[in-house]
Design a protein around this motif. Structure first.
Motif, PDB file in Angstrom:
ATOM      1  N   LYS A  29      13.487  -8.893   2.440  1.00 41.83           N
ATOM      2  CA  LYS A  29      12.552  -8.483   1.397  1.00 41.83           C
ATOM      3  C   LYS A  29      12.570  -6.972   1.206  1.00 41.83           C
ATOM      4  O   LYS A  29      12.522  -6.475   0.076  1.00 41.83           O
ATOM      5  N   LEU A  30      12.639  -6.244   2.319  1.00 40.92           N
ATOM      6  CA  LEU A  30      12.615  -4.792   2.278  1.00 40.92           C
ATOM      7  C   LEU A  30      13.508  -4.226   3.380  1.00 40.92           C
ATOM      8  O   LEU A  30      13.639  -4.839   4.449  1.00 40.92           O
ATOM      9  N   PRO A  31      14.101  -3.072   3.167  1.00 42.98           N
ATOM     10  CA  PRO A  31      14.835  -2.424   4.256  1.00 42.98           C
ATOM     11  C   PRO A  31      13.845  -1.877   5.275  1.00 42.98           C
ATOM     12  O   PRO A  31      12.698  -1.566   4.928  1.00 42.98           O
ATOM     13  N   MET A  32      14.269  -1.747   6.521  1.00 45.23           N
ATOM     14  CA  MET A  32      13.407  -1.142   7.536  1.00 45.23           C
ATOM     15  C   MET A  32      14.156  -0.007   8.225  1.00 45.23           C
ATOM     16  O   MET A  32      15.060  -0.232   9.019  1.00 45.23           O
ATOM     17  N   PHE A  33      13.775   1.204   7.890  1.00 44.45           N
ATOM     18  CA  PHE A  33      14.352   2.369   8.538  1.00 44.45           C
ATOM     19  C   PHE A  33      13.756   2.527   9.936  1.00 44.45           C
ATOM     20  O   PHE A  33      12.588   2.209  10.169  1.00 44.45           O
ATOM     21  N   ASP A  34      14.553   3.036  10.859  1.00 39.75           N
ATOM     22  CA  ASP A  34      14.017   3.356  12.181  1.00 39.75           C
ATOM     23  C   ASP A  34      13.060   4.535  12.084  1.00 39.75           C
ATOM     24  O   ASP A  34      12.065   4.598  12.801  1.00 39.75           O
ATOM     25  N   LEU A  35      13.362   5.460  11.182  1.00 38.90           N
ATOM     26  CA  LEU A  35      12.506   6.624  10.978  1.00 38.90           C
ATOM     27  C   LEU A  35      12.663   7.114   9.549  1.00 38.90           C
ATOM     28  O   LEU A  35      13.781   7.203   9.039  1.00 38.90           O
ATOM     29  N   LEU A  36      11.553   7.411   8.909  1.00 36.17           N
ATOM     30  CA  LEU A  36      11.569   7.970   7.564  1.00 36.17           C
ATOM     31  C   LEU A  36      10.811   9.286   7.603  1.00 36.17           C
ATOM     32  O   LEU A  36       9.642   9.325   7.978  1.00 36.17           O
ATOM     33  N   LEU A  37      11.496  10.376   7.253  1.00 32.57           N
ATOM     34  CA  LEU A  37      10.927  11.718   7.304  1.00 32.57           C
ATOM     35  C   LEU A  37      10.584  12.205   5.910  1.00 32.57           C
ATOM     36  O   LEU A  37      11.427  12.176   5.009  1.00 32.57           O
ATOM     37  N   LEU A  38       9.359  12.686   5.743  1.00 25.28           N
ATOM     38  CA  LEU A  38       8.878  13.132   4.442  1.00 25.28           C
ATOM     39  C   LEU A  38       8.171  14.473   4.557  1.00 25.28           C
ATOM     40  O   LEU A  38       7.581  14.802   5.592  1.00 25.28           O
ATOM     41  N   GLY A  39       8.207  15.230   3.491  1.00 28.18           N
ATOM     42  CA  GLY A  39       7.349  16.389   3.347  1.00 28.18           C
ATOM     43  C   GLY A  39       6.187  16.006   2.443  1.00 28.18           C
ATOM     44  O   GLY A  39       6.028  14.847   2.065  1.00 28.18           O
ATOM     45  N   CYS A  40       5.375  16.976   2.095  1.00 27.03           N
ATOM     46  CA  CYS A  40       4.299  16.747   1.125  1.00 27.03           C
ATOM     47  C   CYS A  40       4.104  18.044   0.349  1.00 27.03           C
ATOM     48  O   CYS A  40       3.826  19.085   0.938  1.00 27.03           O
ATOM     49  N   ALA A  41       4.281  17.979  -0.953  1.00 24.74           N
ATOM     50  CA  ALA A  41       4.196  19.167  -1.800  1.00 24.74           C
ATOM     51  C   ALA A  41       2.738  19.548  -2.057  1.00 24.74           C
ATOM     52  O   ALA A  41       1.827  18.725  -1.890  1.00 24.74           O
ATOM     53  N   PRO A  42       2.498  20.781  -2.469  1.00 21.24           N
ATOM     54  CA  PRO A  42       1.124  21.212  -2.772  1.00 21.24           C
ATOM     55  C   PRO A  42       0.442  20.350  -3.826  1.00 21.24           C
ATOM     56  O   PRO A  42      -0.794  20.231  -3.831  1.00 21.24           O
ATOM     57  N   ASP A  43       1.226  19.736  -4.738  1.00 19.83           N
ATOM     58  CA  ASP A  43       0.623  18.873  -5.752  1.00 19.83           C
ATOM     59  C   ASP A  43       0.413  17.447  -5.248  1.00 19.83           C
ATOM     60  O   ASP A  43      -0.081  16.588  -5.988  1.00 19.83           O
ATOM     61  N   GLY A  44       0.789  17.190  -3.994  1.00 21.46           N
ATOM     62  CA  GLY A  44       0.542  15.880  -3.402  1.00 21.46           C
ATOM     63  C   GLY A  44       1.686  14.899  -3.501  1.00 21.46           C
ATOM     64  O   GLY A  44       1.583  13.784  -2.987  1.00 21.46           O
ATOM     65  N   HIS A  45       2.802  15.258  -4.135  1.00 28.18           N
ATOM     66  CA  HIS A  45       3.877  14.275  -4.243  1.00 28.18           C
ATOM     67  C   HIS A  45       4.690  14.199  -2.958  1.00 28.18           C
ATOM     68  O   HIS A  45       4.857  15.188  -2.245  1.00 28.18           O
ATOM     69  N   ILE A  46       5.136  12.999  -2.644  1.00 28.01           N
ATOM     70  CA  ILE A  46       6.010  12.752  -1.504  1.00 28.01           C
ATOM     71  C   ILE A  46       7.256  12.055  -2.036  1.00 28.01           C
ATOM     72  O   ILE A  46       7.183  11.307  -3.011  1.00 28.01           O
ATOM     73  N   ALA A  47       8.410  12.304  -1.393  1.00 23.32           N
ATOM     74  CA  ALA A  47       9.669  11.862  -1.976  1.00 23.32           C
ATOM     75  C   ALA A  47       9.633  12.345  -3.433  1.00 23.32           C
ATOM     76  O   ALA A  47       9.378  13.507  -3.690  1.00 23.32           O
ATOM     77  N   SER A  48       9.828  11.440  -4.401  1.00 24.01           N
ATOM     78  CA  SER A  48       9.614  11.817  -5.809  1.00 24.01           C
ATOM     79  C   SER A  48       8.548  10.929  -6.424  1.00 24.01           C
ATOM     80  O   SER A  48       8.616  10.536  -7.590  1.00 24.01           O
ATOM     81  N   LEU A  49       7.522  10.636  -5.641  1.00 25.00           N
ATOM     82  CA  LEU A  49       6.371   9.846  -6.091  1.00 25.00           C
ATOM     83  C   LEU A  49       5.203  10.797  -6.306  1.00 25.00           C
ATOM     84  O   LEU A  49       4.657  11.345  -5.347  1.00 25.00           O
TER      85      LEU A  49
END
Length: 305
Positions: free
Chosen positions: A181-201
């Motif tokens: 149904k979905l991929p499962m990463f062992d680890l997913l690393l994200l930042g968080c921009a000042p406007d609140g977006h993560i990845a490109s969401l």
């Protein structure tokens, strides 16, 4: 939305964040590559927050490069599957990982949580930035060469086609001939921009945060930065075995305050804190926690190089 609180590890300065994140990544790597028992389950070990953790069943978990099934047939090679975002996160990994001698780069499968649809040589390309600051600097003769899965540069003029193509890359890497149904990463690393977006969401932008079926979506006319992008979706991010945010700088403090203290605002990070509850960690410097009311944890190093 409930007030789910993730593990928050704070450090006085950037160097402390980079060092701890690198240790955190190596611990996740070691756990993913750990020796499995006969029934395919990993033995109990400390998770990234210092608590006991028993991992899921997975045919790709084995101490050797290639495991065998009951009939002696070769199964998939054991790999550490990680997804990265871009921005300041790449510099954190540059500072923390490249000086270690326990990163098994040759066993890494690296994907991207999002990508800006620009040529790879552009400074705004996540792949380009990661290649120049990390991949090109790895001693591949000593540590092996990671496998890097990126968008098709020839498709950057068509966001939908590019997203569909990258989703096929994920399906091949995580599903193969099986149905998942979905991929499962062992680890997913994200930042968080000042406007609140993560990845490109981005917050309150189109219907991207409500996408339930697609693994990868196109993002067009983004509110900031390169206009066209692709991004992993919230269900994919939340399905990861571990999700880690890396945030530094006083400019991030207002959005971090909203994420931690006002989850009902529904910022993307708050949605992930809730959707992946118990599997989310935040690594921040003190500046990013200015005037933020949150309980900090002391990070316990697991894999000192």
């Amino acid at each position: 939305m409930t007030t789910t609180v993730p593990a928050v590890f704070a450090f006085h300065e950037f160097a402390g964040v980079a060092e701890a994140v690198a240790d955190h990544v190596v611990h996740a790597q070691n756990h993913a590559l750990a020796k499995g028992s006969k029934d395919g389950k990993l033995s109990s070990s400390n998770n990234l927050n210092g608590e006991k953790d028993v991992s899921r069943v997975s045919s790709t978990r084995s101490v050797s490069n290639v495991s065998k099934d009951k009939k002696g047939k070769k199964e998939k090679e054991v790999r550490f599957k990680i997804a990265l975002s871009g921005g300041s996160l790449i510099q954190v990994l540059h500072e923390g990982l490249l000086k270690r001698d326990d990163v098994q780069w040759g066993k890494w499968d690296i994907y991207f949580a999002d990508e800006r649809l620009v040529p790879f040589e552009s400074d705004e390309s996540n792949l380009g930035q990661a290649k120049r600051k990390i991949f090109d600097l790895v001693d591949v003769e000593k540590y092996g060469k990671p496998r890097v899965f990126h968008i098709n540069e020839k498709l950057i003029s068509d966001p939908q086609e590019c997203a569909d193509n990258y989703e096929k890359v994920l399906i091949k890497g995580f599903a193969g001939r099986d149905s998942v149904k979905l991929p499962m990463f062992d680890l997913l690393l994200l930042g968080c921009a000042p406007d609140g977006h993560i990845a490109s969401l981005f917050p309150n932008f189109q219907e991207n945060l409500r996408e339930k079926l697609a693994w990868v979506i196109p993002v067009e006319k983004a509110p900031s930065g390169p206009s066209n992008r692709i991004s992993l979706t919230i269900p994919v991010i939340c399905h990861s075995h571990r999700v880690t945010f890396v945030v530094e700088g006083a400019t991030k403090a207002p959005v971090v305050k909203t994420i931690m203290e006002r989850p009902e605002k529904g910022l993307p990070s708050s949605i992930v804190n809730e959707g992946a509850a118990g599997r989310v960690s935040w690594f921040v410097d003190d500046d990013a926690l200015t005037d933020v009311f949150v309980t900090k944890k002391k990070y316990k190093f697991c894999c000192d190089a």
